[in-house]
Design an enzyme around this catalytic site. Structure first.
Site, PDB file in Angstrom:
ATOM      1  N   ASP A  16       0.957  -1.483  -0.029  1.00 51.70           N
ATOM      2  CA  ASP A  16      -0.036   0.105   0.082  1.00 51.70           C
ATOM      3  C   ASP A  16       0.858   1.206  -0.056  1.00 51.70           C
ATOM      4  O   ASP A  16       0.318   2.459  -0.178  1.00 51.70           O
ATOM      5  CB  ASP A  16      -0.793  -0.186   1.364  1.00 51.70           C
ATOM      6  CG  ASP A  16      -1.918  -1.134   1.089  1.00 51.70           C
ATOM      7  OD1 ASP A  16      -2.382  -1.544   0.088  1.00 51.70           O
ATOM      8  OD2 ASP A  16      -2.762  -1.281   2.142  1.00 51.70           O
ATOM      9  N   ARG A  43      -3.179   1.696  -9.698  1.00 54.41           N
ATOM     10  CA  ARG A  43      -2.131   2.827  -8.990  1.00 54.41           C
ATOM     11  C   ARG A  43      -0.790   3.031  -9.796  1.00 54.41           C
ATOM     12  O   ARG A  43      -0.220   4.019  -9.686  1.00 54.41           O
ATOM     13  CB  ARG A  43      -1.832   2.400  -7.481  1.00 54.41           C
ATOM     14  CG  ARG A  43      -3.036   2.330  -6.562  1.00 54.41           C
ATOM     15  CD  ARG A  43      -2.565   1.909  -5.349  1.00 54.41           C
ATOM     16  NE  ARG A  43      -3.782   2.525  -4.286  1.00 54.41           N
ATOM     17  CZ  ARG A  43      -3.939   1.891  -3.067  1.00 54.41           C
ATOM     18  NH1 ARG A  43      -3.296   1.305  -2.649  1.00 54.41           N
ATOM     19  NH2 ARG A  43      -4.949   2.346  -2.453  1.00 54.41           N
TER      20      ARG A  43
HETATM   21  C1  S3P Z   1      -5.038  -5.982   3.266  1.00 51.31           C
HETATM   22  C2  S3P Z   1      -4.258  -6.715   2.478  1.00 51.31           C
HETATM   23  C3  S3P Z   1      -3.893  -6.057   1.135  1.00 51.31           C
HETATM   24  C4  S3P Z   1      -3.503  -4.485   1.378  1.00 51.31           C
HETATM   25  C5  S3P Z   1      -4.822  -3.843   1.944  1.00 51.31           C
HETATM   26  C6  S3P Z   1      -5.248  -4.540   3.376  1.00 51.31           C
HETATM   27  C7  S3P Z   1      -5.374  -6.731   4.469  1.00 51.31           C
HETATM   28  O1  S3P Z   1      -4.537  -6.300   0.018  1.00 51.31           O
HETATM   29  O2  S3P Z   1      -3.516  -4.021   0.042  1.00 51.31           O
HETATM   30  O3  S3P Z   1      -5.115  -2.465   1.817  1.00 51.31           O
HETATM   31  O4  S3P Z   1      -5.833  -5.941   5.621  1.00 51.31           O
HETATM   32  O5  S3P Z   1      -5.704  -7.853   4.706  1.00 51.31           O
HETATM   33  P1  S3P Z   1      -4.368  -7.647  -0.609  1.00 51.31           P
HETATM   34  O6  S3P Z   1      -4.682  -8.850   0.137  1.00 51.31           O
HETATM   35  O7  S3P Z   1      -5.194  -7.805  -1.966  1.00 51.31           O
HETATM   36  O8  S3P Z   1      -2.782  -7.894  -1.050  1.00 51.31           O
END
Ligand code: S3P
Length: 427
Positions: A307, A338
């Site tokens: 992120d 992004r």
């Molecule tokens: C998150 C996992 C990530 C991240 C998201 C929050 C989480 O996504 O980008 O902002 O809290 O498990 P992905 O599981 O798609 O990688």
């Protein structure tokens, strides 16, 4: 919102509660027996969507003070109306798993951005566990438990949301539930499930649910969000003369990639008060302005800063030389594409940036600014460019700032608290 070249930034940055932990604390509280109390919950639109969704599942969720919440776990019921998860991928993906495990039926919906994001990565494994799914790869879709089979799931691409959905669904069966992760993703679900008394076995790339799959209510203290702290730390790294400290930030190694990246680029960075809290590692991070140098980042490093790539690209714009970040395919599936929007925004602000396949290449240099940046309603694209404006010759404006409230409703006040010039401008 618009940001402009600032005096040196200084002081303590008020870091809000971690978003990932906040979603999980509410959901695990709803799955536990008894009353869970949460302190430091992030009260952002995404997290409030999870709280509201849990109410639709018949769970009592109450706020009793700033960041202080109480969740009374118990049986779940099938909501009559579609469950609206707003902009939040974490809300919808974790709740689909939890609902399947609880044996209820629910239709999930979201806003325009969430309705474009891939869901098959979650519904695929849930279906393999016997959960009935109607709908395709996109919202809205309907999930109907119970879970009737275990699973051996390969978590590719590395996604903590998918892993968490499988683990939460797995609470509803006593059959083997195992996940293999060739590239590790954030492990907050494993840690927090353990804190709630669930047996989670971990060895190398394998994660397995043990025999105890019931949760005991508890107190959860949510630490500061490293993904939000990154905006202030990144700003301090590129605004001359700055020195900023973010306290009580989550320093889980699967979330610390950005801090490590700053160090690799030569930032004057120090960590202090490293300690444990609720099974996680937390501490204070201080960044002082100093010369930064471009660096290369490999695909294996991405999950620990997935992120933070937009703000890392902004830091790269303020560094000497070229920065190359490889393995960003997943960035195309976030709240916006992004990779494309960072190239577009940086270019509009006078920085040489390009994508090469799924790599982002940024040439550091003079930041001209003087542009209005298109965010497509993506909170992190907006905040990253507002930070860029603090080190630019001319102000930078972002076209939509309301969505910042999905993850960081106090962003402007927190940034102004360290001296950043960020204003709201009439549309
Ligand atoms: C998150 C996992 C990530 C991240 C998201 C929050 C989480 O996504 O980008 O902002 O809290 O498990 P992905 O599981 O798609 O990688």
């Amino acid at each position: 919102m618009r940001s402009a070249s600032s005096q040196p930034l200084s002081g303590i940055f008020e870091v809000p509660g971690d978003k990932s932990l906040s979603h999980r604390a509410l959901i695990l509280g709803a799955l536990a027996e008894g009353e869970t109390v949460i302190a430091g919950l992030l009260e952002s639109a995404d997290v409030l969507a999870t709280a509201e969704a849990l109410r639709a599942f018949g769970i009592r969720v109450e706020r009793f003070g700033p960041g202080r919440w109480r969740v009374i776990g118990g049986p779940w019921r099938s909501p009559e109306q579609p469950v609206d998860c707003g902009n939040s991928g974490t809300a919808v993906r974790l709740l689909m798993g939890a609902a399947g495990g609880r044996g209820v039926r629910a239709t999930f919906a979201g806003d325009a951005s969430l309705s474009k994001r891939p869901m098959r990565r979650v519904t695929g494994p849930l279906e393999a566990m016997g959960v009935r799914i109607s709908g395709g790869d996109r919202l809205p879709l309907t999930v109907e438990g119970p879970v009737t089979r275990g699973i051996a799931h390969l978590n590719v691409p590395a996604s903590a949301q998918v892993k968490s959905a499988v683990l939460l669904a797995g609470l509803g069966t006593d059959q083997p539930v195992e996940i293999a992760e060739p590239m590790p993703s954030r492990d907050h679900s494993e840690i927090m499930l353990g804190e709630f008394g669930v047996e989670v076995e971990r060895s190398g790339p394998l994660i397995r649910l043990g025999t105890k799959r019931t949760l005991d209510a508890r107190l959860v203290e949510v630490s500061g969000d490293p993904s939000s702290a990154a905006f202030a730390l990144g700003a301090a790294a590129i605004v001359p003369g700055s020195e900023v400290t973010a306290k009580n930030v989550l320093l889980n190694p699967h979330r610390s990639g950005f801090v490590m990246a700053l160090q690799r680029m030569g930032a004057d960075l120090a960590m202090a008060n490293i300690r444990g809290r609720g099974g996680e590692t937390i501490g204070d991070v201080r960044v002082r302005f100093g010369p930064l140098f471009g660096a290369e980042f490999t695909p294996e490093e991405i999950p620990s800063m997935v992120d933070e790539i937009p703000i890392l690209a902004v830091v790269a714009a303020g560094a000497r030389g070229e920065t190359r970040i490889e393995g960003l395919d997943e960035l195309r599936h976030k709240e916006s594409d992004r990779l494309a929007l960072m190239v577009e925004g940086l270019t509009a602000c006078g920085i040489h940036a390009r994508s090469e396949g799924d790599a982002l290449v940024v040439q550091g240099g003079q930041i001209a600014g003087g542009a209005t940046v298109r965010t497509e309603g993506d909170h992190r694209i907006a905040m990253s460019h507002l930070v860029l404006g603090l080190a630019a010759e001319q102000p930078i404006m972002v076209d939509e700032a309301e969505m910042i409230a999905t993850s960081f409703p106090t962003f402007r006040e927190a940034m102004r608290g360290i001296g950043a010039k960020i204003d709201e401008v009439a549309a």
